[in-house]
Enzyme design. Structure first.
Site, PDB file in Angstrom:
ATOM      1  N   GLU A   1       2.032   8.419  -1.730  1.00 14.94           N
ATOM      2  CA  GLU A   1       1.726   9.755  -1.203  1.00 14.94           C
ATOM      3  C   GLU A   1       2.915  10.714  -1.174  1.00 14.94           C
ATOM      4  O   GLU A   1       3.057  11.486  -0.227  1.00 14.94           O
ATOM      5  CB  GLU A   1       1.125   9.619   0.209  1.00 14.94           C
ATOM      6  CG  GLU A   1      -0.165   8.834   0.191  1.00 14.94           C
ATOM      7  CD  GLU A   1      -0.720   8.504   1.575  1.00 14.94           C
ATOM      8  OE1 GLU A   1      -1.941   8.516   1.717  1.00 14.94           O
ATOM      9  OE2 GLU A   1       0.068   8.226   2.502  1.00 14.94           O
TER      10      GLU A   1
HETATM   11  C1  TNX Z   1      -2.780   5.579   3.568  1.00  4.56           C
HETATM   12  S1  TNX Z   1      -2.078   3.176   2.151  1.00  4.56           S
HETATM   13  C2  TNX Z   1      -1.430   5.373   3.699  1.00  4.56           C
HETATM   14  C3  TNX Z   1      -0.830   5.325   5.027  1.00  4.56           C
HETATM   15  C4  TNX Z   1      -1.831   5.605   6.111  1.00  4.56           C
HETATM   16  C5  TNX Z   1      -3.124   4.923   5.790  1.00  4.56           C
HETATM   17  C6  TNX Z   1      -4.157   5.055   6.850  1.00  4.56           C
HETATM   18  C7  TNX Z   1      -0.768   3.883   1.987  1.00  4.56           C
HETATM   19  C8  TNX Z   1       0.144   3.288   1.085  1.00  4.56           C
HETATM   20  N1  TNX Z   1      -0.591   5.029   2.669  1.00  4.56           N
HETATM   21  O1  TNX Z   1       0.244   6.218   5.106  1.00  4.56           O
HETATM   22  O2  TNX Z   1      -1.312   5.146   7.305  1.00  4.56           O
HETATM   23  O3  TNX Z   1      -3.634   5.448   4.587  1.00  4.56           O
HETATM   24  O4  TNX Z   1      -5.262   4.279   6.568  1.00  4.56           O
END
Ligand code: TNX
Length: 596
Positions: A388
């Protein structure tokens, strides 16, 4: 004295693991009562106990009479089936061969015998520590060479190399119990099986007067995948060392062998770094919702690592880069693209922060942080996050990841990253952690073709921060609802299109903690789904069977209850209904909370 006197009525048998009468859980219906020869070890042990408790004065009775009474009692005790079946274990073992005539009774005289290697001795001491509180038995640990009587529980590290790095063999006979493995990890996993084969009362922290019978037969067991993990996000909410140690205990029960700690995120930086002290003192002082946060000193972290290692679990630390870095930027604005400290972040959005990939100082920071963490971490893996980073252009992102990969390789560690790092160039050993929900990602498949291997954490099956049902008081639902069946019914080996089974290292169940604020809530989200993921990681594919799993899992409710562990009473599991299995307590903090 925990064993009932021979003259007293034998206490009624408790119910079996699913709350059904023990007779239904005792394996084959044709359990012929074994005849106990007068000279068996069990008979001899019982004789000593009879002498000690005989209200009419043991001295007046002959040794022959005592032995006869004891043998009768031992026969009576063993005539009833063990309350747990040999094939009730979670995760399901590779091969189970019950022998209804071979149940073994632990007694106050049971000795744990172990071969001399220190690692095996440590496992034997842990076994004793697990069994002593509920049985009240002394269970001394002694060298196999010591002149003790045969029988008892023997742990043997000289076993079969076919058992591999983590396998074990358990043989339960009337005269003794033998656990064999090629490694201490194998013995450790065998101990978890042994523990599950005793009645649920074994989880009691205080002595329980009852028969401690192990079901007879043998178990041959090896894991399907080498990587079987769980992740705890200690960044969104901070959890102190005791909470983490307790989570490690839960992992160990189900034969998991990796604890991934998500140590840094926008809301908090949780590990002290000597060369950048503000990361923890400034960056660690926040968490979601505005609580005080916190961080692990290096001594704390070492303690976690050592506690995990003693349970054959390797800690995989994650420093999330280049995104999810608001806490670091708040402490060191020189790393921010605009060199300005952002305000501390206590919300739950993602994808807005990043360290400046165009600034050399950023790579000093990465090298220093990962260098200190590598030195603190005996395990082979460093996780660099990579998810992300929405604001970093794709080419800049790939170049950043490649540089960080080189730093990790230079530290002698193997890199792990969320599957977004797929487009970056390959380095030896590179591992991607899949968290998508559609099972089809050409970039990940391509990275695998270039040599990467995979850990599977599909959001719609393995994300334990997902709600069980619409009314689950905490958790998310962006990846859908994940009830126990959904956590269980998928196959890691074939889950991703274009990825061969050989590239799959195993499974991991992440617990993100935006909405999880304390230990009871952690346990509520982990249990009963963690054992489902553990079974996918450990048990052979042919053992995967939802109906069999939910029946076996049901027996764990009483265990968790007795151990004071919170769990979700998932409606699809046939939990025992007897009065001593109350509905798990919901943490009071969860009542009436608005789920996020
Ligand atoms: C996605 S999964 C994220 C996290 C959040 C999560 C909540 C991932 C690698 N990143 O930053 O906490 O969703 O479900």
């Amino acid at each position: 004295m925990s064993t009932p006197p021979a003259t007293a009525p034998v206490p009624p048998e408790s119910t079996g693991p699913a709350g059904v009468p023990a007779a239904r859980t005792g394996g084959t219906t044709d359990r012929t009562p074994p005849t106990a020869p007068e000279t068996t070890a069990v008979g001899a042990v019982a004789a000593r106990e009879v002498a000690a408790v005989d209200p009419v004065g043991g001295a007046a009775r002959t040794t022959g009479e005592l032995a006869e009474t004891a043998a009768r009692e031992a026969t009576a005790q063993l005539a009833r089936p063990a309350p747990v079946r040999l094939d009730d274990v979670v995760p399901a073992p590779e091969r189970v061969t019950p022998d209804a005539t071979a149940d073994h009774l632990l007694t106050a005289d049971t000795v744990i015998r172990v071969s001399a290697e220190p690692a095996a001795l440590a496992v034997a001491e842990q076994l004793a520590a697990l069994l002593r509180p509920a049985t009240g038995y002394p269970l001394p640990v002694t060298d196999t060479a010591a002149p003790t009587p045969a029988g008892g529980i023997a742990l043997d590290l000289t076993g079969d190399p076919d058992l591999g790095a983590e396998g074990y063999r358990l043989d339960v006979t009337r005269d003794g119990v033998r656990l064999t493995a090629g490694t201490a990890a194998g013995l450790h996993h065998g101990v978890q099986t042994l523990r599950q084969l005793l009645p649920a009362d074994i989880e009691s922290p205080t002595p329980v007067t009852r028969r401690w019978v192990l079901p007879g037969g043998s178990v041959l067991d090896r894991p399907r995948f080498p990587h079987r993990g769980a992740m705890l996000d200690v960044a969104r909410h901070f959890f102190g060392v005791p909470d983490v140690l307790r989570v490690i205990d839960h992992l160990a029960r189900y034969k998991l062998n990796r604890l991934h700690l998500h140590l840094t995120d926008d809301q908090g930086w949780r590990i002290a770094v000597d060369s950048w002290p503000g990361l923890s003192t400034v960056g660690g002082a926040t968490e979601v919702g505005g609580g005080p946060g916190g961080y692990y000193t290096q001594a704390d972290y070492r303690r976690i690592v050592a506690y995990a290692a003693a349970r054959h679990i390797t800690v995989v630390p994650e420093i999330d880069l280049p995104g999810h870095t608001n806490a670091a930027l708040a402490a060191y604005p020189e790393l921010a693209p605009d060199r300005t400290a952002p305000p501390p972040y206590t919300g739950t959005e993602v994808g807005f922060s990043y360290v400046d990939p165009a600034h050399e100082r950023t790579y000093d920071f990465v090298a220093d942080v990962l260098g200190e963490l590598a030195a603190l971490t005996p395990g082979q893996w460093l996780h660099i996050g990579g998810d992300e980073a929405f604001k970093v252009p794709a080419d800049v992102y790939a170049a950043f990841v490649e540089r960080v990969q080189r730093i990790v390789a230079g530290l002698g560690k193997t890199i792990v990253g969320w599957h977004q790092i797929a487009p970056a160039g390959h380095v030896d050993g590179r591992i991607l952690q899949w968290w998508g929900t559609n099972g089809d990602d050409p970039q990940t498949a391509d990275a695998v073709r270039r040599g990467a291997r995979l850990i599977l954490s599909p959001g719609n099956h393995a994300y334990l921060d997902m709600k069980y049902a619409p009314d689950t008081p905490i958790g998310h639902d962006w990846a859908g609802l994940v009830d126990v069946r959904r956590a269980y019914e998928w196959d890691p080996a074939t889950h991703l299109t274009g990825v061969p089974t050989e590239a799959v290292l195993g499974v991991e169940a992440p617990l993100w903690t935006e909405s999880v604020t304390n230990l009871a809530e952690i346990e509520f989200m982990l249990l009963p789904r963690l054992p489902a993921i553990a079974e996918l990681g450990w048990s052979p594919r042919r053992a995967h069977d939802w109906d069999a799993f939910r029946r076996r899992l049901a027996g764990h409710g009483p265990r968790w209850t007795r151990a004071g562990i919170t769990f979700h009473r998932a409606p699809e599991i046939p939990w025992p209904t007897d009065a001593d299995i109350p509905a798990p307590r919901l943490p009071s903090e969860m009542q009436g909370r608005v789920p996020c």
